[in-house]
Motif scaffolding. Structure first.
Motif, PDB file in Angstrom:
ATOM      1  N   GLN A 106      96.993  -0.161  53.805  1.00 26.30           N
ATOM      2  CA  GLN A 106      96.833  -1.134  52.513  1.00 26.30           C
ATOM      3  C   GLN A 106      97.887  -0.645  51.593  1.00 26.30           C
ATOM      4  O   GLN A 106      98.153  -1.226  50.686  1.00 26.30           O
ATOM      5  CB  GLN A 106      95.293  -1.261  52.032  1.00 26.30           C
ATOM      6  CG  GLN A 106      94.647  -1.500  53.122  1.00 26.30           C
ATOM      7  CD  GLN A 106      93.200  -1.533  52.619  1.00 26.30           C
ATOM      8  OE1 GLN A 106      92.645  -1.821  51.639  1.00 26.30           O
ATOM      9  NE2 GLN A 106      92.307  -0.987  53.458  1.00 26.30           N
ATOM     10  N   SER A 135     100.900  -2.496  50.518  1.00 25.49           N
ATOM     11  CA  SER A 135     100.936  -4.060  49.852  1.00 25.49           C
ATOM     12  C   SER A 135     100.628  -3.891  48.568  1.00 25.49           C
ATOM     13  O   SER A 135     100.392  -4.890  47.881  1.00 25.49           O
ATOM     14  CB  SER A 135      99.939  -4.879  50.500  1.00 25.49           C
ATOM     15  OG  SER A 135      98.489  -4.344  50.736  1.00 25.49           O
ATOM     16  N   GLU A 155      90.008   2.079  66.685  1.00 29.48           N
ATOM     17  CA  GLU A 155      88.881   1.398  66.728  1.00 29.48           C
ATOM     18  C   GLU A 155      88.053   1.617  67.908  1.00 29.48           C
ATOM     19  O   GLU A 155      88.971   1.803  68.945  1.00 29.48           O
ATOM     20  CB  GLU A 155      88.681   0.100  66.301  1.00 29.48           C
ATOM     21  CG  GLU A 155      89.162  -0.473  64.927  1.00 29.48           C
ATOM     22  CD  GLU A 155      88.414  -0.177  63.725  1.00 29.48           C
ATOM     23  OE1 GLU A 155      87.395   0.306  64.130  1.00 29.48           O
ATOM     24  OE2 GLU A 155      88.761  -0.469  62.573  1.00 29.48           O
ATOM     25  N   GLY A 177      95.786  -5.145  68.593  1.00 26.94           N
ATOM     26  CA  GLY A 177      96.240  -5.306  67.209  1.00 26.94           C
ATOM     27  C   GLY A 177      96.455  -4.061  66.516  1.00 26.94           C
ATOM     28  O   GLY A 177      96.054  -3.071  66.945  1.00 26.94           O
ATOM     29  N   LEU A 178      97.011  -4.135  65.429  1.00 26.42           N
ATOM     30  CA  LEU A 178      97.089  -3.200  64.500  1.00 26.42           C
ATOM     31  C   LEU A 178      97.180  -3.372  62.890  1.00 26.42           C
ATOM     32  O   LEU A 178      97.605  -4.602  62.483  1.00 26.42           O
ATOM     33  CB  LEU A 178      98.794  -2.520  64.703  1.00 26.42           C
ATOM     34  CG  LEU A 178      99.277  -1.685  63.628  1.00 26.42           C
ATOM     35  CD1 LEU A 178      98.564  -0.277  63.561  1.00 26.42           C
ATOM     36  CD2 LEU A 178     100.915  -1.370  63.929  1.00 26.42           C
ATOM     37  N   GLU A 179      96.335  -2.704  62.204  1.00 26.66           N
ATOM     38  CA  GLU A 179      96.272  -2.964  60.743  1.00 26.66           C
ATOM     39  C   GLU A 179      97.120  -2.014  59.960  1.00 26.66           C
ATOM     40  O   GLU A 179      96.843  -0.727  60.042  1.00 26.66           O
ATOM     41  CB  GLU A 179      94.790  -2.865  60.405  1.00 26.66           C
ATOM     42  CG  GLU A 179      94.714  -2.926  58.921  1.00 26.66           C
ATOM     43  CD  GLU A 179      93.094  -3.168  58.488  1.00 26.66           C
ATOM     44  OE1 GLU A 179      92.896  -2.576  57.280  1.00 26.66           O
ATOM     45  OE2 GLU A 179      92.146  -3.170  59.317  1.00 26.66           O
ATOM     46  N   MET A 180      98.162  -2.578  59.140  1.00 23.61           N
ATOM     47  CA  MET A 180      99.108  -1.516  58.571  1.00 23.61           C
ATOM     48  C   MET A 180      98.387  -0.991  57.396  1.00 23.61           C
ATOM     49  O   MET A 180      97.424  -1.606  56.927  1.00 23.61           O
ATOM     50  CB  MET A 180     100.069  -2.330  57.965  1.00 23.61           C
ATOM     51  CG  MET A 180     101.017  -2.982  59.249  1.00 23.61           C
ATOM     52  SD  MET A 180     102.179  -1.421  59.819  1.00 23.61           S
ATOM     53  CE  MET A 180     103.423  -2.246  60.720  1.00 23.61           C
ATOM     54  N   GLN A 209      93.796  -1.138  67.457  1.00 16.02           N
ATOM     55  CA  GLN A 209      92.604  -1.570  67.986  1.00 16.02           C
ATOM     56  C   GLN A 209      92.338  -0.866  69.447  1.00 16.02           C
ATOM     57  O   GLN A 209      91.395  -0.614  69.828  1.00 16.02           O
ATOM     58  CB  GLN A 209      93.032  -3.013  68.346  1.00 16.02           C
ATOM     59  CG  GLN A 209      91.964  -3.705  69.043  1.00 16.02           C
ATOM     60  CD  GLN A 209      92.090  -5.218  69.447  1.00 16.02           C
ATOM     61  OE1 GLN A 209      93.158  -5.541  69.440  1.00 16.02           O
ATOM     62  NE2 GLN A 209      91.107  -5.890  69.940  1.00 16.02           N
TER      63      GLN A 209
END
Length: 273
Positions: free
Chosen positions: A208, A211, A270, A203-206, A245
């Motif tokens: 913040q 947004s 992570e 997974g990848l969290e862009m 991730q």
């Protein structure tokens, strides 16, 4: 297959659309406007943001750019952002005919007229890199009876003064911290676009910040500039951070984006079980 016509004077070949030619061209001579220098200073001084095309014309222009009905190098480079960085940089240095204040007024108007998908930062970049110069080209075509090629030439001959800089552009006199944070935001948008096209195992969290609205971005940029401690999970830099991730995805991103494209971005992974 697009038809071409050659200028009798400069010998350049132009698409019919760029040359302003319709139907079959049977005349012996064609002149692209290379020998004419339009006097625009007085007009540029007096024109207002609301005078630059109607809302309907702006919406039609955006639709025609998206559909390909209007041939635009800027639109093509936007859709293929890894292609020809030198050409993209060249266009980005010639995006307006006006001073900074009037340019901002026009961009604000475009922001209200158009509903562009994507994050706030991506929308601002699209409006500045593509829509603004294309609007000015069409305005010159309409108000001064220029061909697209002539209008594009006028825009490409324009140069921004020290005070009339492009939003986010680095110029001499900016502080180091201001330069770095502005570059980080712009590179963050470009890196996010690269990530959307890439394939990752985890997974990848862009970031913040992508947004956030413009006011929130301005505030977090100020926080980043004034932050004096290390960049950790508590720092404003966390809002700009790509969080992977898996370590190998992070390493691929770092190799391709940070080392390969020289983007200034924050990234971490992570801990895996």
């Amino acid at each position: 297959m697009y038809p071409w016509v050659q200028c009798t004077a400069c010998k350049n070949w132009l698409h019919f659309q760029c040359a302003g030619v319709e139907g079959d061209w049977t005349s012996k001579d064609f002149f692209c406007g290379c020998n004419s220098t339009p006097e625009l200073d007085d007009i540029l001084e007096s024109v207002k943001a609301e005078d630059i095309l109607t809302d309907g014309e702006i919406k039609d222009l955006e639709r025609n750019l998206q559909s390909g009905n209007i041939l635009s190098n800027r639109m093509y480079l936007w859709e293929h952002r890894g292609l020809d960085p030198a050409l993209r940089k060249h266009y980005s240095e010639h995006f307006t005919l006006f001073n900074d204040m009037k340019t901002d007024d026009i961009i604000q108007r475009l922001d209200k007229v158009l509903s562009v998908p994507g994050t706030v930062a991506e929308k601002q970049l699209f409006l500045t890199d593509v829509i603004l110069p294309e609007v000015l080209i069409q305005w010159l075509q309409k108000s001064h009876s220029m061909s697209r090629y002539q209008a594009e030439s006028v825009l490409l001959k324009s140069t921004s003064s020290k005070d009339d800089k492009r939003p986010g552009e680095i110029t001499e006199g900016d502080s180091d911290s201001m330069n770095e944070s502005d570059v980080i935001l712009r590179d963050c948008v470009a890196a996010a676009d690269w990530c959307r096209k890439a394939k990752f195992d985890g997974g990848l969290e862009m970031p913040q910040v992508l947004s956030m609205d413009k006011e929130e971005q301005t505030q977090i940029l100020q926080d980043l500039r004034s932050w004096e401690d290390e960049h950790d999970s508590e720092s404003p830099a966390e809002m700009f951070t790509f969080i992977f991730q898996k370590k190998k995805d992070y390493e691929h991103f770092w190799e391709q984006v940070v080392e390969g494209k020289n983007y200034k971005v924050f990234a971490r992974f992570e801990e895996e079980d």
